[in-house]
Enzyme design. Structure first.
Site, mmCIF file in Angstrom:
data_model
loop_
_atom_site.group_PDB
_atom_site.id
_atom_site.type_symbol
_atom_site.label_atom_id
_atom_site.label_comp_id
_atom_site.label_asym_id
_atom_site.label_seq_id
_atom_site.Cartn_x
_atom_site.Cartn_y
_atom_site.Cartn_z
ATOM 1 N N ASP A 254 14.359 -14.649 1.608
ATOM 2 C CA ASP A 254 14.629 -14.074 0.296
ATOM 3 C C ASP A 254 13.465 -14.474 -0.592
ATOM 4 O O ASP A 254 13.138 -15.658 -0.704
ATOM 5 C CB ASP A 254 15.949 -14.551 -0.302
ATOM 6 C CG ASP A 254 16.397 -13.618 -1.426
ATOM 7 O OD1 ASP A 254 16.613 -12.430 -1.142
ATOM 8 O OD2 ASP A 254 16.511 -14.059 -2.577
ATOM 9 N N SER A 255 12.825 -13.490 -1.148
ATOM 10 C CA SER A 255 11.610 -13.769 -1.899
ATOM 11 C C SER A 255 11.540 -12.855 -3.104
ATOM 12 O O SER A 255 12.239 -11.836 -3.172
ATOM 13 C CB SER A 255 10.375 -13.577 -1.012
ATOM 14 O OG SER A 255 10.397 -12.307 -0.391
ATOM 15 N N LYS B 226 -3.767 -12.419 4.088
ATOM 16 C CA LYS B 226 -2.566 -12.740 3.314
ATOM 17 C C LYS B 226 -1.631 -13.638 4.119
ATOM 18 O O LYS B 226 -1.007 -14.556 3.570
ATOM 19 C CB LYS B 226 -1.843 -11.452 2.906
ATOM 20 C CG LYS B 226 -0.602 -11.714 2.045
ATOM 21 C CD LYS B 226 0.214 -10.468 1.807
ATOM 22 C CE LYS B 226 1.524 -10.805 1.107
ATOM 23 N NZ LYS B 226 2.448 -9.669 1.037
ATOM 24 N N TYR C 283 5.405 -5.995 -4.798
ATOM 25 C CA TYR C 283 4.613 -6.200 -6.012
ATOM 26 C C TYR C 283 3.181 -6.638 -5.713
ATOM 27 O O TYR C 283 2.430 -6.971 -6.645
ATOM 28 C CB TYR C 283 5.288 -7.263 -6.890
ATOM 29 C CG TYR C 283 6.652 -6.883 -7.402
ATOM 30 C CD1 TYR C 283 6.813 -6.192 -8.599
ATOM 31 C CD2 TYR C 283 7.803 -7.220 -6.690
ATOM 32 C CE1 TYR C 283 8.068 -5.857 -9.078
ATOM 33 C CE2 TYR C 283 9.071 -6.884 -7.153
ATOM 34 C CZ TYR C 283 9.199 -6.204 -8.345
ATOM 35 O OH TYR C 283 10.447 -5.866 -8.808
ATOM 36 N N LYS D 280 8.316 -6.566 5.256
ATOM 37 C CA LYS D 280 8.673 -7.968 5.458
ATOM 38 C C LYS D 280 8.799 -8.269 6.950
ATOM 39 O O LYS D 280 8.351 -9.315 7.426
ATOM 40 C CB LYS D 280 9.982 -8.266 4.723
ATOM 41 C CG LYS D 280 10.385 -9.730 4.719
ATOM 42 C CD LYS D 280 11.661 -9.944 3.924
ATOM 43 C CE LYS D 280 11.467 -9.726 2.442
ATOM 44 N NZ LYS D 280 12.676 -10.102 1.667
ATOM 45 N N ASN E 10 13.673 -4.514 5.543
ATOM 46 C CA ASN E 10 12.434 -4.188 4.844
ATOM 47 C C ASN E 10 11.299 -4.154 5.867
ATOM 48 O O ASN E 10 10.905 -5.194 6.393
ATOM 49 C CB ASN E 10 12.158 -5.258 3.779
ATOM 50 C CG ASN E 10 10.888 -5.010 2.994
ATOM 51 O OD1 ASN E 10 9.878 -4.578 3.538
ATOM 52 N ND2 ASN E 10 10.926 -5.317 1.710
ATOM 53 N N SER F 186 16.435 -8.646 8.142
ATOM 54 C CA SER F 186 15.869 -7.835 7.062
ATOM 55 C C SER F 186 15.813 -6.387 7.490
ATOM 56 O O SER F 186 15.627 -6.085 8.677
ATOM 57 C CB SER F 186 14.462 -8.328 6.719
ATOM 58 O OG SER F 186 13.871 -7.490 5.731
#
EC number: 3.6.1.66
Length: 209
Positions: A84-85, A191, A170, A28, A25, A23
């Site tokens: 992948d989410s 989380k 999001y 992430k 990101n 990734s």
């Protein structure tokens, strides 16, 4: 939205050592590093290895996770884990779904992505339900082509305006069932224990460690 996971496969154990997180990101990567922390692996991100980002041509979360993991394993010669989410909104027919990152545009502006989701819901009418869920598919690939797959899901509702500055993507507009706060308002450690990614990692940990 169904993940359409492949059928059962022989589970392979993951040995201690370097593992590529496929990734680019940063949010992430941080979450995955935290989740992998206790298991004796040495996470290194695809960005740190200067690996390219593949075009996500799959039609499901698991297909995109697999193509990212396979490419990273092939190029690095190391086992690679890809996620992948995305956010699936019931009233939008499951959108943005596998296109969740693309709704944020080339600049990965998730504030704009959240505005797009809100605008689409407003256009659907005042009675459009705000039900949504996050899905995470994980693919763990080895350089010899062996792949394992895992999945997680959490259900909730969307809020507007977004709340909180924690998490990423999001998170500030998603409120998980049974919670009074969004993912953007809760501590990352909390989380990590309840998210879609955490649920997928529970399956991975049981299988490969």
């Amino acid at each position: 939205m169904s993940l359409d996971l492949p059928g059962p496969q022989a589970v392979r154990k993951l040995q201690p050592g370097r593992l590529v997180i496929a990734s680019h990101n940063p949010g992430k990567v941080r979450e995955i590093r935290a989740l992998l922390g206790p298991y004796g692996v040495e996470p290194v991100s695809a960005a740190e290895l200067d690996l390219p980002e593949p075009e996500e041509t799959g039609t499901t979360f698991v297909a995109n996770a697999e193509l990212k993991a396979r490419q990273a394993a092939d190029l690095s010669g190391l086992p690679a884990l890809a996620d992948d989410s995305g956010l699936c909104v019931e009233a939008l027919g499951g959108d943005p779904g596998i296109f969740s990152a693309r709704w944020a545009g080339e600049n990965k502006d998730f504030a704009e992505a959240m505005r797009r989701v809100h605008a689409a819901l407003e256009a659907a009418g005042p009675d459009a339900p705000r039900d949504a869920h996050f899905i995470c598919a994980l693919a763990l690939a080895w350089p010899d082509g062996h792949v394992e797959w895992f999945e997680g899901r959490v259900d909730g509702t969307l809020v507007w305006p977004p709340r909180g500055d924690k998490g990423f993507g999001y998170d500030p507009m998603f409120q998980m069932e049974g919670m009074g706060r969004t993912f953007g308002e809760i501590d990352p450690d909390n989380k990590h224990g309840i998210s879609h990614r955490a649920k997928a990692f529970e399956q991975l940990v049981k299988a490969v460690f």
